[in-house]
Design an enzyme around this catalytic site. Structure first.
Site, PDB file in Angstrom:
ATOM      1  N   ARG A 179      53.286  34.403  10.573  1.00 11.07           N
ATOM      2  CA  ARG A 179      52.336  34.902   9.569  1.00 11.07           C
ATOM      3  C   ARG A 179      51.144  33.947   9.460  1.00 11.07           C
ATOM      4  NH1 ARG A 179      54.375  35.087   4.133  1.00 11.07           N
ATOM      5  NH2 ARG A 179      52.172  35.431   3.898  1.00 11.07           N
ATOM      6  N   CYS A 216      57.914  37.198  -4.576  1.00 11.01           N
ATOM      7  CA  CYS A 216      58.002  36.560  -3.271  1.00 11.01           C
ATOM      8  C   CYS A 216      58.822  35.296  -3.415  1.00 11.01           C
ATOM      9  CB  CYS A 216      56.637  36.281  -2.682  1.00 11.01           C
ATOM     10  SG  CYS A 216      55.836  34.851  -3.362  1.00 11.01           S
ATOM     11  N   LYS A 266      43.627  31.121   8.228  1.00  5.81           N
ATOM     12  CA  LYS A 266      44.193  32.367   7.714  1.00  5.81           C
ATOM     13  C   LYS A 266      43.590  32.711   6.347  1.00  5.81           C
ATOM     14  CE  LYS A 266      48.296  32.363   5.441  1.00  5.81           C
ATOM     15  NZ  LYS A 266      48.177  33.020   4.134  1.00  5.81           N
ATOM     16  N   ASN A 267      43.521  31.698   5.472  1.00  6.62           N
ATOM     17  CA  ASN A 267      43.092  31.978   4.101  1.00  6.62           C
ATOM     18  C   ASN A 267      41.586  32.207   3.968  1.00  6.62           C
ATOM     19  OD1 ASN A 267      45.701  31.863   3.359  1.00  6.62           O
ATOM     20  ND2 ASN A 267      45.580  29.950   2.185  1.00  6.62           N
ATOM     21  N   ASP A 269      50.166  24.046  -0.023  1.00  6.20           N
ATOM     22  CA  ASP A 269      50.502  24.559   1.310  1.00  6.20           C
ATOM     23  C   ASP A 269      50.851  23.454   2.312  1.00  6.20           C
ATOM     24  OD1 ASP A 269      50.181  27.102   0.410  1.00  6.20           O
ATOM     25  OD2 ASP A 269      48.302  27.520   1.455  1.00  6.20           O
ATOM     26  N   ARG A 303      54.463  34.927  -8.838  1.00  5.85           N
ATOM     27  CA  ARG A 303      53.103  35.209  -8.354  1.00  5.85           C
ATOM     28  C   ARG A 303      52.536  36.542  -8.835  1.00  5.85           C
ATOM     29  NH1 ARG A 303      52.539  33.318  -2.151  1.00  5.85           N
ATOM     30  NH2 ARG A 303      50.364  33.128  -2.625  1.00  5.85           N
TER      31      ARG A 303
HETATM   32  C1  UD1 Z   1      46.335  31.247  -2.397  1.00  6.76           C
HETATM   33  C2  UD1 Z   1      46.623  31.004  -0.933  1.00  6.76           C
HETATM   34  C3  UD1 Z   1      48.000  30.342  -0.763  1.00  6.76           C
HETATM   35  C4  UD1 Z   1      48.072  29.067  -1.595  1.00  6.76           C
HETATM   36  C5  UD1 Z   1      47.659  29.349  -3.041  1.00  6.76           C
HETATM   37  C6  UD1 Z   1      47.540  28.084  -3.871  1.00  6.76           C
HETATM   38  C7  UD1 Z   1      45.449  32.819   0.153  1.00  6.76           C
HETATM   39  C8  UD1 Z   1      45.523  34.102   0.909  1.00  6.76           C
HETATM   40  N1  UD1 Z   1      46.613  32.304  -0.251  1.00  6.76           N
HETATM   41  O1  UD1 Z   1      47.324  32.136  -2.901  1.00  6.76           O
HETATM   42  O2  UD1 Z   1      48.159  30.022   0.625  1.00  6.76           O
HETATM   43  O3  UD1 Z   1      49.391  28.586  -1.603  1.00  6.76           O
HETATM   44  O4  UD1 Z   1      46.383  30.001  -3.079  1.00  6.76           O
HETATM   45  O5  UD1 Z   1      46.638  27.211  -3.295  1.00  6.76           O
HETATM   46  O6  UD1 Z   1      44.377  32.257  -0.016  1.00  6.76           O
HETATM   47  N2  UD1 Z   1      48.706  33.320 -10.965  1.00  6.76           N
HETATM   48  C9  UD1 Z   1      48.983  34.053 -12.101  1.00  6.76           C
HETATM   49  N3  UD1 Z   1      48.373  35.272 -12.237  1.00  6.76           N
HETATM   50  C10 UD1 Z   1      47.492  35.764 -11.325  1.00  6.76           C
HETATM   51  C11 UD1 Z   1      47.219  34.997 -10.175  1.00  6.76           C
HETATM   52  C12 UD1 Z   1      47.842  33.771 -10.022  1.00  6.76           C
HETATM   53  O7  UD1 Z   1      49.764  33.656 -12.949  1.00  6.76           O
HETATM   54  O8  UD1 Z   1      46.973  36.877 -11.515  1.00  6.76           O
HETATM   55  C13 UD1 Z   1      49.393  31.995 -10.778  1.00  6.76           C
HETATM   56  C14 UD1 Z   1      50.312  31.971  -9.565  1.00  6.76           C
HETATM   57  O9  UD1 Z   1      51.594  32.476  -9.872  1.00  6.76           O
HETATM   58  C15 UD1 Z   1      50.333  30.480  -9.235  1.00  6.76           C
HETATM   59  C16 UD1 Z   1      48.914  30.029  -9.601  1.00  6.76           C
HETATM   60  O10 UD1 Z   1      48.403  31.026 -10.480  1.00  6.76           O
HETATM   61  O11 UD1 Z   1      51.246  29.821 -10.047  1.00  6.76           O
HETATM   62  C17 UD1 Z   1      47.975  29.887  -8.426  1.00  6.76           C
HETATM   63  O12 UD1 Z   1      48.057  31.012  -7.604  1.00  6.76           O
HETATM   64  P1  UD1 Z   1      46.820  31.556  -6.735  1.00  6.76           P
HETATM   65  O13 UD1 Z   1      45.778  30.497  -6.603  1.00  6.76           O
HETATM   66  O14 UD1 Z   1      46.402  32.872  -7.266  1.00  6.76           O
HETATM   67  O15 UD1 Z   1      47.505  31.767  -5.320  1.00  6.76           O
HETATM   68  P2  UD1 Z   1      47.105  32.875  -4.294  1.00  6.76           P
HETATM   69  O16 UD1 Z   1      45.645  33.155  -4.448  1.00  6.76           O
HETATM   70  O17 UD1 Z   1      48.068  34.007  -4.330  1.00  6.76           O
END
Ligand code: UD1
Length: 432
Positions: free
Chosen positions: A406, A125, A30-31, A314, A130
């Protein structure tokens, strides 16, 4: 007068303690599918993706692309072609973004390709706040003007984006992917520091390179991108889903180890396999990309979630279900998301003994779990409920099961082929 509201809710009913046996085939990730699909926005030419999993999140991404003016055609099972038709509309509406946070992945490609984008701001969420601030700051550094108004991100770069030095203060997977997709069509060089190293990021870079992008350093914490004027079409195969594979490894360890897991991505699961070994579970390769699981009595461990190549957040909920029946006391620290222990009260309803203190969960192994009614609180938590239900005594009914759809392709069918007794049902619920 008191108002009542009736709704139909779907549940999955699972009968526990049935031996599982047979072959399960791991689907495309998925990712990987989500960023790879967003990347098709970067070219006029046709892109063909293979091994695309049939998942709710993938349908949402398909709808986002169609809404933006892309023609999406299913050529064969799991094979989709994408091509821009007519005038592009670089917008991602609330109705779609609210279904899936990863919709933010269209922002970078839209901005780089069309010079503007309007994307609904993803809401909160269940696993934490996030935010997407790191994505937006990076695009501003690349010269985009960004406004957040009426719940939408409005981003403009009418003269194109410029290469920039982006140092992420925190590792972000979709943030890295978004900037990567924007940078390939920007003017000059972009350097991403503290980049995510996840296999899905590397897979995206591989696809972009086939499209003509100039990228170096993917899979390390510094990625360098030299912008090019245009990208061409390509054919690309989505990598296997390491989280689905890890989920089935846990399930197999708990149900007698008679499951053959096809397409097991050993390369991406090295750390996870080491943790399994510590627990007393061996992942044994048989033939190319196939694994069987051999489990002795389960021992307690301490795990902390961390960015790749370490233990993935995950798989945290699934491992917690397993450790809840291991002998002794285990501890899991969740470092990535602040609210990702929502499955704990549900596992407790099945008889698990778990205490949460801040980011730490203390798990005291119990002899057995017993079936109950539980809720799937997020995507991976739903998998942990299925695992727990399959090893519990009696029947478990899991509500809010749409979370499972999902991220897990054809899960009912895959479980049934292994001999599991699972069935979907519907119930009328009245809310006061
Ligand atoms: C992706 C994965 C998700 C996985 C996560 C962590 C996809 C589609 N989803 O989610 O399955 O659980 O990585 O491995 O690939 N953060 C901020 N600001 C930002 C962005 C992130 O503070 O602008 C924080 C988030 O709240 C979290 C951390 O950074 O605490 C990591 O999040 P991130 O790696 O961005 O997760 P996703 O990319 O949303």
């Amino acid at each position: 007068m008191v108002e009542t509201r009736e709704e139909i809710v779907e549940y999955l009913e699972v009968e526990g303690q049935k031996p599982l046996e047979g072959i399960v085939e791991i689907s495309g990730a998925k990712n990987s599918a989500l960023p790879d699909m967003a990347a098709v926005l970067l070219t006029d030419e046709e892109v063909i993706l293979q091994n695309v999993p049939y998942l709710l999140d993938v349908y949402t991404m398909k709808d986002l692309l169609k809404h933006a003016g892309m023609e999406v055609e299913e050529r064969d099972r799991g094979v989709f072609s994408f091509r821009l038709s007519g005038t592009p509309s670089p917008e991602a509406p609330y109705e779609l973004v609210s279904k899936m946070r990863a919709s933010i992945l269209v922002l970078g490609p839209m901005l780089a390709r069309f010079g503007r984008a309007k994307v609904s701001l993803p809401g909160g969420c269940s696993i934490g706040t996030r935010p997407v601030d790191l994505h937006l700051k990076a695009f501003e550094k690349m010269g985009a003007k960004i406004k957040v108004e009426h719940g939408y991100i409005h981003a403009y770069a009418p003269d194109g984006l410029k290469g920039a030095y982006i140092h992420f203060p925190k590792i972000t997977v979709t943030g890295t992917e978004n900037v990567l997709m924007a940078a390939v069509l920007s003017e000059g060089e972009t350097v991403i520091k503290n980049a995510a190293k996840e296999p899905e990021v590397v897979d995206l870079a591989k696809m972009l390179k086939k499209m003509g992008a100039d990228i170096q350093g993917e899979g390390t914490d510094t990625i360098r991108i030299k912008g090019v004027k245009r990208l061409n079409g390509t054919i690309h195969r989505i990598i296997p889903d390491r989280i689905e594979a890890g989920t089935f490894a846990v399930l197999s360890a708990l149900t007698g180890g008679k499951i053959v897991i096809k397409n097991y991505p050993f390369e991406y699961l090295q750390f996870v396999d080491k943790v399994l070994k510590e627990i007393g579970v061996d992942v044994i390769p048989i033939g190319e990309n196939q694994a069987v699981i051999k489990a002795g009595s389960l021992k307690p461990v301490e795990i902390e979630t961390k960015e790749y190549p370490f233990f993935p957040t995950d798989l945290q909920a699934q491992f917690m279900a397993m450790l809840s029946v291991a002998e002794g006391r285990s501890k899991i620290r969740e470092n990535i998301f602040e609210n990702r222990f929502m499955h704990v009260p549900e596992l407790k309803r099945l008889g698990a003994d778990i205490q949460v203190k801040g980011r730490d969960a203390y798990i005291k192994g119990v002899k057995k779990l017993t079936g109950a009614q539980v809720k799937a609180t997020d995507l991976r938590a739903s998998a942990s409920m299925v695992i727990a239900g399959l090893i519990a005594e009696g029947t478990t009914r899991i509500y809010d099961i749409y979370h499972l759809d999902r991220g897990y392709e054809n899960i009912d069918q895959k479980l049934k082929l292994l001999g599991a007794k699972v069935r979907r049902g519907y119930e009328e619920r009245t809310d006061l």
